[in-house]
Design a protein around this motif. Structure first.
Motif, PDB file in Angstrom:
ATOM      1  N   HIS A   1      -1.869  14.360  14.569  1.00  0.00           N
ATOM      2  CA  HIS A   1      -2.468  13.745  13.373  1.00  0.00           C
ATOM      3  C   HIS A   1      -1.424  12.784  12.806  1.00  0.00           C
ATOM      4  CE1 HIS A   1      -4.279  13.113   9.480  1.00  0.00           C
ATOM      5  NE2 HIS A   1      -5.295  13.899   9.745  1.00  0.00           N
ATOM      6  N   PRO A   2      -1.809  11.540  12.469  1.00  0.00           N
ATOM      7  CA  PRO A   2      -0.799  10.598  11.967  1.00  0.00           C
ATOM      8  C   PRO A   2      -0.323  10.909  10.552  1.00  0.00           C
ATOM      9  CG  PRO A   2      -2.997   9.613  11.911  1.00  0.00           C
ATOM     10  CD  PRO A   2      -3.139  10.938  12.598  1.00  0.00           C
ATOM     11  N   GLY A   3      -1.097  11.758   9.812  1.00  0.00           N
ATOM     12  CA  GLY A   3      -0.776  12.015   8.420  1.00  0.00           C
ATOM     13  C   GLY A   3      -1.193  10.831   7.549  1.00  0.00           C
ATOM     14  N   PRO A   4      -1.446  11.039   6.260  1.00  0.00           N
ATOM     15  CA  PRO A   4      -1.497  12.345   5.606  1.00  0.00           C
ATOM     16  C   PRO A   4      -2.774  13.111   5.985  1.00  0.00           C
ATOM     17  CG  PRO A   4      -2.058  10.580   4.048  1.00  0.00           C
ATOM     18  CD  PRO A   4      -1.706   9.914   5.325  1.00  0.00           C
ATOM     19  N   ILE A   5      -2.661  14.453   6.026  1.00  0.00           N
ATOM     20  CA  ILE A   5      -3.778  15.299   6.485  1.00  0.00           C
ATOM     21  C   ILE A   5      -4.629  15.732   5.290  1.00  0.00           C
ATOM     22  CG2 ILE A   5      -4.383  17.458   7.667  1.00  0.00           C
ATOM     23  CD1 ILE A   5      -1.541  17.479   8.860  1.00  0.00           C
TER      24      ILE A   5
ATOM     25  N   GLU B   1      -4.236  -3.019  12.857  1.00  0.00           N
ATOM     26  CA  GLU B   1      -3.331  -2.253  13.735  1.00  0.00           C
ATOM     27  C   GLU B   1      -2.204  -1.599  12.932  1.00  0.00           C
ATOM     28  OE1 GLU B   1      -1.971  -2.534  17.547  1.00  0.00           O
ATOM     29  OE2 GLU B   1      -3.224  -4.202  18.207  1.00  0.00           O
ATOM     30  N   HIS B   2      -1.645  -0.546  13.509  1.00  0.00           N
ATOM     31  CA  HIS B   2      -0.451   0.125  12.969  1.00  0.00           C
ATOM     32  C   HIS B   2       0.421   0.387  14.205  1.00  0.00           C
ATOM     33  CE1 HIS B   2       2.188   2.530  10.674  1.00  0.00           C
ATOM     34  NE2 HIS B   2       1.347   3.387  10.113  1.00  0.00           N
ATOM     35  N   PRO B   3       1.033  -0.696  14.749  1.00  0.00           N
ATOM     36  CA  PRO B   3       1.679  -0.572  16.063  1.00  0.00           C
ATOM     37  C   PRO B   3       2.816   0.443  16.125  1.00  0.00           C
ATOM     38  CG  PRO B   3       2.210  -2.686  15.027  1.00  0.00           C
ATOM     39  CD  PRO B   3       1.134  -2.065  14.207  1.00  0.00           C
ATOM     40  N   THR B   4       3.593   0.568  15.043  1.00  0.00           N
ATOM     41  CA  THR B   4       4.719   1.507  15.129  1.00  0.00           C
ATOM     42  C   THR B   4       4.207   2.955  15.154  1.00  0.00           C
ATOM     43  OG1 THR B   4       5.138   1.538  12.724  1.00  0.00           O
ATOM     44  CG2 THR B   4       6.310  -0.123  14.009  1.00  0.00           C
ATOM     45  N   GLN B   5       3.036   3.205  14.539  1.00  0.00           N
ATOM     46  CA  GLN B   5       2.418   4.533  14.622  1.00  0.00           C
ATOM     47  C   GLN B   5       1.943   4.790  16.056  1.00  0.00           C
ATOM     48  OE1 GLN B   5       1.953   6.939  12.014  1.00  0.00           O
ATOM     49  NE2 GLN B   5       1.360   8.291  13.689  1.00  0.00           N
ATOM     50  N   GLY B   6       1.307   3.784  16.661  1.00  0.00           N
ATOM     51  CA  GLY B   6       0.863   3.933  18.047  1.00  0.00           C
ATOM     52  C   GLY B   6       2.036   4.227  18.970  1.00  0.00           C
TER      53      GLY B   6
ATOM     54  N   MET C   1       6.283  -5.040   6.868  1.00  0.00           N
ATOM     55  CA  MET C   1       5.250  -5.174   5.846  1.00  0.00           C
ATOM     56  C   MET C   1       4.031  -4.294   6.100  1.00  0.00           C
ATOM     57  SD  MET C   1       3.214  -8.474   4.352  1.00  0.00           S
ATOM     58  CE  MET C   1       2.093  -8.683   5.722  1.00  0.00           C
ATOM     59  N   ARG C   2       3.606  -3.596   5.032  1.00  0.00           N
ATOM     60  CA  ARG C   2       2.288  -2.938   5.013  1.00  0.00           C
ATOM     61  C   ARG C   2       1.437  -3.679   4.006  1.00  0.00           C
ATOM     62  NH1 ARG C   2       1.034   3.398   4.845  1.00  0.00           N
ATOM     63  NH2 ARG C   2       1.627   3.057   7.010  1.00  0.00           N
ATOM     64  N   HIS C   3       0.207  -3.994   4.412  1.00  0.00           N
ATOM     65  CA  HIS C   3      -0.661  -4.824   3.562  1.00  0.00           C
ATOM     66  C   HIS C   3      -2.120  -4.404   3.781  1.00  0.00           C
ATOM     67  CE1 HIS C   3      -2.363  -8.428   1.726  1.00  0.00           C
ATOM     68  NE2 HIS C   3      -1.156  -8.714   1.265  1.00  0.00           N
TER      69      HIS C   3
ATOM     70  N   GLU D   1       0.876  -1.185   0.000  1.00  0.00           N
ATOM     71  CA  GLU D   1       0.000   0.000   0.000  1.00  0.00           C
ATOM     72  C   GLU D   1       0.908   1.228   0.000  1.00  0.00           C
ATOM     73  OE1 GLU D   1      -2.467   0.248   3.471  1.00  0.00           O
ATOM     74  OE2 GLU D   1      -4.097  -0.849   2.551  1.00  0.00           O
ATOM     75  N   PRO D   2       0.389   2.375  -0.484  1.00  0.00           N
ATOM     76  CA  PRO D   2       1.229   3.585  -0.481  1.00  0.00           C
ATOM     77  C   PRO D   2       1.635   4.002   0.931  1.00  0.00           C
ATOM     78  CG  PRO D   2      -0.777   3.902  -1.786  1.00  0.00           C
ATOM     79  CD  PRO D   2      -0.949   2.615  -1.057  1.00  0.00           C
ATOM     80  N   SER D   3       2.783   4.640   1.035  1.00  0.00           N
ATOM     81  CA  SER D   3       3.261   5.161   2.320  1.00  0.00           C
ATOM     82  C   SER D   3       4.339   6.199   2.059  1.00  0.00           C
ATOM     83  CB  SER D   3       3.860   4.026   3.154  1.00  0.00           C
ATOM     84  OG  SER D   3       4.571   4.541   4.256  1.00  0.00           O
ATOM     85  N   THR D   4       4.318   7.268   2.826  1.00  0.00           N
ATOM     86  CA  THR D   4       5.424   8.240   2.796  1.00  0.00           C
ATOM     87  C   THR D   4       6.191   8.139   4.102  1.00  0.00           C
ATOM     88  OG1 THR D   4       4.211   9.734   1.346  1.00  0.00           O
ATOM     89  CG2 THR D   4       6.014  10.702   2.626  1.00  0.00           C
ATOM     90  N   ARG D   5       5.512   8.451   5.223  1.00  0.00           N
ATOM     91  CA  ARG D   5       6.164   8.534   6.529  1.00  0.00           C
ATOM     92  C   ARG D   5       6.727   7.186   7.007  1.00  0.00           C
ATOM     93  NH1 ARG D   5       2.703  12.514   5.917  1.00  0.00           N
ATOM     94  NH2 ARG D   5       1.554  10.844   4.923  1.00  0.00           N
ATOM     95  N   THR D   6       5.891   6.145   6.982  1.00  0.00           N
ATOM     96  CA  THR D   6       6.315   4.863   7.554  1.00  0.00           C
ATOM     97  C   THR D   6       7.486   4.282   6.762  1.00  0.00           C
ATOM     98  OG1 THR D   6       3.997   4.549   8.138  1.00  0.00           O
ATOM     99  CG2 THR D   6       5.433   2.631   8.358  1.00  0.00           C
ATOM    100  N   LYS D   7       7.349   4.300   5.441  1.00  0.00           N
ATOM    101  CA  LYS D   7       8.393   3.693   4.601  1.00  0.00           C
ATOM    102  C   LYS D   7       9.700   4.484   4.697  1.00  0.00           C
ATOM    103  CE  LYS D   7       8.847   1.718  -0.032  1.00  0.00           C
ATOM    104  NZ  LYS D   7       9.826   2.545  -0.738  1.00  0.00           N
TER     105      LYS D   7
HETATM  106  N1   CP Z   1       0.973   7.694   9.298  1.00  0.00           N
HETATM  107  C1   CP Z   1       1.286   6.886   8.251  1.00  0.00           C
HETATM  108  O1   CP Z   1       1.211   5.650   8.330  1.00  0.00           O
HETATM  109  O2   CP Z   1       1.665   7.564   7.133  1.00  0.00           O
HETATM  110  P1   CP Z   1       2.082   6.887   5.745  1.00  0.00           P
HETATM  111  O3   CP Z   1       0.838   6.229   5.183  1.00  0.00           O
HETATM  112  O4   CP Z   1       2.592   8.007   4.874  1.00  0.00           O
HETATM  113  O5   CP Z   1       3.133   5.864   6.026  1.00  0.00           O
END
Ligand code: CP
Length: 309
Positions: free
Chosen positions: A263-267, A136-141, A108-110, A55-61
């Motif tokens: 806010h976890p983003g994206p806003i 869940e998104h544990p690393t965000q938590g 992994m993001r899925h 799945e798309p990601s900016t911050r996590t990846k």
């Molecule tokens: N907060 C978060 O998971 O952002 P990304 O989707 O950009 O990784």
């Protein structure tokens, strides 16, 4: 050296307060490395990691990749859309193939809830869940808790309100589990249609009035409103959502002066959060992003058992 006595990081539901404390304290040491001019330690030299994002990601990846580079690990990144998945290869086969190349940890993001647990059961490598469906998104938590802890000096007895689409949010689920384990008092706010049917499991109060929910809050966390939920009939229009539930200066007029806005983003600016709040003095959104690198460095260190410099 302290390590986590677990192979994988799949969710905060199964994690203890002691484990969360160890991760947050380790992240504090990792942040010190990030503040150096030369952000490089040999801690994970010779250790191999795979980033697998379906799945798309900016911050996590980006933060996982930077954490891996700062700790000198050898990392490869594979995007779902450009992998052999499109030729029909299964997730298990994909990771088993990379495992025999020497990979010891898979991030992994899925889009499917439970996919991280499935993978963890089927491979020897450690699995870190970077977001699985609505689960869940544990690393965000963890990075959210780190940000609150750094700004407030504690988590226990703080009043945290999570606003918006709790029903579909893996970020909300991880925060609900994690924050309550750490002694925070958590409430949720938003339209009843965006509340999970199993809200009782979390034992939190639900407010439909944002003003009432935030009146004595120490932290307010807005969640991203996913546009496709409107098409599915969960709320009438983005404009109406913003008018009734969006966070803006007027709605937060009677709140604590030192309220943290997260806010976890994206806003979606002007929908769930106004720009003046997102960029204002009470916002810690950029602290959250920076904390993401330190927390992910800590997790890699604690799972792969590097040597502290
Ligand atoms: N907060 C978060 O998971 O952002 P990304 O989707 O950009 O990784």
């Amino acid at each position: 050296m302290q390590t986590l006595r677990r192979k994988d990081i799949l969710g905060l539901e199964e994690m203890s307060a002691e484990e969360i404390t160890l991760i947050l304290e380790t992240a504090r040491s990792m942040r010190e490395i990030m503040q150096r001019k030369i952000k490089k330690v040999p801690t994970l030299r010779g250790r191999s990691v795979l980033n697998l994002f379906y799945e798309p990601s900016t911050r996590t990846k980006a933060s996982f990749e930077l954490a891996q580079k700062y700790m000198s690990s050898d990392a490869v990144s594979v995007a779902g859309t450009s992998s052999s998945l499109v030729k029909g290869e299964t997730l298990k086969d994909t990771v088993r193939n990379v495992e025999v190349m020497g990979v010891e940890c898979v991030i992994m993001r899925h889009p499917v809830s439970g996919s991280a647990h499935y993978l963890a059961r089927n491979v020897e490598a450690s699995v870190i869940n970077a977001g699985d469906g609505m689960h869940e998104h544990p690393t965000q938590g963890l990075l959210d808790m780190f940000t609150i802890w750094e700004n407030k000096g504690r988590l226990e007895e703080l009043k945290v309100v999570i606003v918006g689409d709790i029903r579909h949010s893996r970020v909300a689920r991880s925060n609900l589990w994690g924050l309550q384990k750490m002694g925070a008092e958590v409430a949720v706010a938003g339209p009843p249609t965006l509340m999970p049917p199993d809200l009782d499991v979390f034992g939190v109060k639900h407010f439909t009035s944002i003003e009432e929910a935030v009146a004595d809050a120490d932290v307010v966390m807005a969640l991203r409103l996913q546009k496709e939920r409107q098409e599915s009939g969960f709320f009438p229009s983005m404009r109406e959502y913003a008018e009734t539930y969006g966070l803006n200066a007027r709605r937060l007029e009677h709140t604590k002066e030192d309220l943290l806005i997260m806010h976890p983003g994206p806003i979606n600016r002007g929908i769930e959060l106004s720009s003046d709040l997102a960029d204002g003095p009470r916002s810690v959104i950029m602290d959250q992003v920076a904390a993401g690198v330190a927390v992910r460095m800590a997790l890699l260190y604690l799972l792969l058992g590097g040597t502290k410099e």
